[in-house]
Design an enzyme around this catalytic site. Structure first.
Site, PDB file in Angstrom:
ATOM      1  N   LYS A 114       0.831  -1.209   0.000  1.00 23.64           N
ATOM      2  CA  LYS A 114       0.000   0.000   0.000  1.00 23.64           C
ATOM      3  C   LYS A 114       0.860   1.252   0.000  1.00 23.64           C
ATOM      4  CE  LYS A 114      -4.312  -1.651   2.080  1.00 23.64           C
ATOM      5  NZ  LYS A 114      -5.225  -1.548   3.228  1.00 23.64           N
ATOM      6  N   LYS A 197      -8.149 -10.408  -8.455  1.00 29.33           N
ATOM      7  CA  LYS A 197      -9.361 -10.636  -7.669  1.00 29.33           C
ATOM      8  C   LYS A 197     -10.290  -9.429  -7.741  1.00 29.33           C
ATOM      9  CE  LYS A 197      -8.532  -9.073  -3.021  1.00 29.33           C
ATOM     10  NZ  LYS A 197      -8.885  -9.275  -1.655  1.00 29.33           N
ATOM     11  N   LYS A 200     -12.712  -3.459  -4.785  1.00 27.32           N
ATOM     12  CA  LYS A 200     -13.350  -2.156  -4.998  1.00 27.32           C
ATOM     13  C   LYS A 200     -12.386  -1.146  -5.596  1.00 27.32           C
ATOM     14  CE  LYS A 200     -13.108  -1.801  -0.031  1.00 27.32           C
ATOM     15  NZ  LYS A 200     -13.568  -2.958   0.672  1.00 27.32           N
TER      16      LYS A 200
HETATM   17  P1  ADP Z   1     -11.406  -5.138  -1.214  1.00 27.89           P
HETATM   18  O1  ADP Z   1     -10.334  -6.060  -1.761  1.00 27.89           O
HETATM   19  O2  ADP Z   1     -12.507  -4.909  -2.163  1.00 27.89           O
HETATM   20  O3  ADP Z   1     -10.797  -3.856  -0.653  1.00 27.89           O
HETATM   21  P2  ADP Z   1     -11.513  -5.988   1.511  1.00 27.89           P
HETATM   22  O4  ADP Z   1     -10.050  -6.163   1.468  1.00 27.89           O
HETATM   23  O5  ADP Z   1     -12.084  -4.857   2.285  1.00 27.89           O
HETATM   24  O6  ADP Z   1     -12.061  -5.914   0.017  1.00 27.89           O
HETATM   25  O7  ADP Z   1     -12.147  -7.353   2.025  1.00 27.89           O
HETATM   26  C1  ADP Z   1     -13.211  -7.512   2.928  1.00 27.89           C
HETATM   27  C2  ADP Z   1     -13.501  -9.001   3.046  1.00 27.89           C
HETATM   28  O8  ADP Z   1     -13.944  -9.522   1.802  1.00 27.89           O
HETATM   29  C3  ADP Z   1     -12.287  -9.853   3.438  1.00 27.89           C
HETATM   30  O9  ADP Z   1     -12.736 -10.924   4.269  1.00 27.89           O
HETATM   31  C4  ADP Z   1     -11.802 -10.371   2.125  1.00 27.89           C
HETATM   32  O10 ADP Z   1     -11.082 -11.576   2.248  1.00 27.89           O
HETATM   33  C5  ADP Z   1     -13.089 -10.577   1.353  1.00 27.89           C
HETATM   34  N1  ADP Z   1     -12.853 -10.402  -0.073  1.00 27.89           N
HETATM   35  C6  ADP Z   1     -12.485  -9.245  -0.684  1.00 27.89           C
HETATM   36  N2  ADP Z   1     -12.368  -9.407  -2.011  1.00 27.89           N
HETATM   37  C7  ADP Z   1     -12.639 -10.711  -2.250  1.00 27.89           C
HETATM   38  C8  ADP Z   1     -12.699 -11.512  -3.440  1.00 27.89           C
HETATM   39  N3  ADP Z   1     -12.449 -10.990  -4.642  1.00 27.89           N
HETATM   40  N4  ADP Z   1     -13.023 -12.813  -3.330  1.00 27.89           N
HETATM   41  C9  ADP Z   1     -13.301 -13.346  -2.119  1.00 27.89           C
HETATM   42  N5  ADP Z   1     -13.269 -12.662  -0.963  1.00 27.89           N
HETATM   43  C10 ADP Z   1     -12.953 -11.359  -1.016  1.00 27.89           C
END
Ligand code: ADP
Ligand code: NA
Length: 330
Positions: A114, A197, A200
């Site tokens: 990050k 993956k 957001k």
């Molecule tokens: P992002 O990657 O969109 O910022 P976060 O890191 O805030 O999402 O993740 C919040 C939760 O959602 C965590 O438990 C994370 O493992 C799960 N998560 C996020 N993206 C995915 C994905 N593409 N597939 C499966 N689980 C996910």
């Protein structure tokens, strides 16, 4: 018999959660709340490690909480609260900061990723100390199980190290937690760039399925998902990432195995398959979406639910913090 403790959370960093958050986290949380005394937090303290507009943050926090409830997290069964409503998170994090090695914190790969993305000038000390706050989140509730994505594994390891260190220096205080990582099949990828993956922070909005998208939008995004030229519905992450991703979603929401899905769509084109995936996703998301919108229509009631739940969280958190303060000599 008391149920084992579970803690997890998500940042309120978008207006809507996405299909990855739903399948990779919320669906698992919903199932686990039966067997655990579960604490689910909307981690707004973590969210401000990158700049946030205050009014938008407040709104996103409500929206995230509403989506937890709409997805089936029951606020009368699990403890569903907003992190900043429980001051002990920040208080315990401070104490844990003082037993965390600077080198140890510097080795956290998520911070390295990050901070290099934002550049040194935009990186703050809060972002550096993020994993220590996460350790406080978990340890405050004497948590046994932490369902998190694979990218959080290192942070849970740090949490365990800090708990053991504190216990051996000051006397037994914390339960040592374990990470529970969902199976690979619960990982959802971007519809337009299925090598990465779903996130957001993705570049193309067409690749993200938002839980709060209108059904027509969801359907269109799935129909336009990137596939390949083979025309065969088969699971092969390496060579057919787009089709495999759609199969994962279909499998997660119907319970059908990859083999069963391949059989079901043998000899049919991707158009047919995508239509079926869209149907299943819309059927799953639509009730969640309308329930979330309903909850957001009554902010006073949502705030009341969150206040009741914050009171329960505070009770547990304050007991741990009191023990910690006593042990360190406060
Ligand atoms: P992002 O990657 O969109 O910022 P976060 O890191 O805030 O999402 O993740 C919040 C939760 O959602 C965590 O438990 C994370 O493992 C799960 N998560 C996020 N993206 C995915 C994905 N593409 N597939 C499966 N689980 C996910
Ligand atoms: Na509750």
């Amino acid at each position: 018999m008391t149920k084992p403790r579970l803690y997890s959370g998500m940042q309120p960093s978008a207006d809507s959660l996405h299909a990855g958050n739903y399948i990779g986290a919320l669906v698992q949380w919903k199932q686990m709340q039966e067997d655990y005394d579960a604490f689910f937090s909307v981690v707004d303290l973590h969210a401000i490690t990158v700049p946030q507009d205050p009014a938008e943050l407040r709104e996103k926090t409500r929206r995230t909480a509403a989506q937890y409830i709409a997805a089936g997290i029951e606020p009368s069964r699990s403890t569903l609260y907003v992190q900043s409503h429980v001051p002990a998170h920040a208080q315990l994090a401070w104490v844990l900061n003082t037993i965390t090695g600077f080198g140890e914190a510097s080795r956290m790969t998520q911070f390295k990723d990050k901070s290099s993305r934002y550049g040194a000038d935009a990186t703050n000390v809060g972002l550096f100390a993020y994993p220590v706050l996460m350790a406080a989140d978990i340890l405050l509730y004497q948590t046994e199980v932490v369902p998190v994505g694979d990218d959080q594994r290192q942070h849970v390891e740090l949490t365990r190290d800090l708990a053991e260190r504190f216990n051996s220096r000051f006397g037994d205080t914390f339960t040592i937690p374990k990470a529970q990582i969902p199976a690979d099949s619960a990982r959802i990828y971007d519809l337009q760039t299925p090598e990465s993956k779903m996130s957001k922070s993705a570049e193309s909005p067409a690749g993200i399925l938002w839980l709060l998208d209108e059904p027509k939008v969801t359907q269109k995004k799935i129909m336009r998902a990137v596939t390949d030229n083979e025309g065969v519905v088969a699971y092969d992450r390496e060579n057919k990432p787009g089709v495999s991703n759609l199969m994962s979603m279909y499998s997660a929401l119907t319970g059908a195995s990859h083999e069963a899905i391949a059989d079901e769509f043998a000899g049919r084109g991707y158009g047919d398959f995508k239509k079926a995936v869209a149907e299943v996703v819309v059927a799953e998301f639509e009730p969640v979406r309308s329930r979330a919108l309903e909850l957001l229509h009554d902010p006073a009631e949502l705030d009341r639910l969150l206040a009741v739940n914050a009171a329960r969280a505070n009770e547990v958190a304050e007991a741990t913090l009191a023990a910690v303060y006593e042990r360190v000599g406060f």
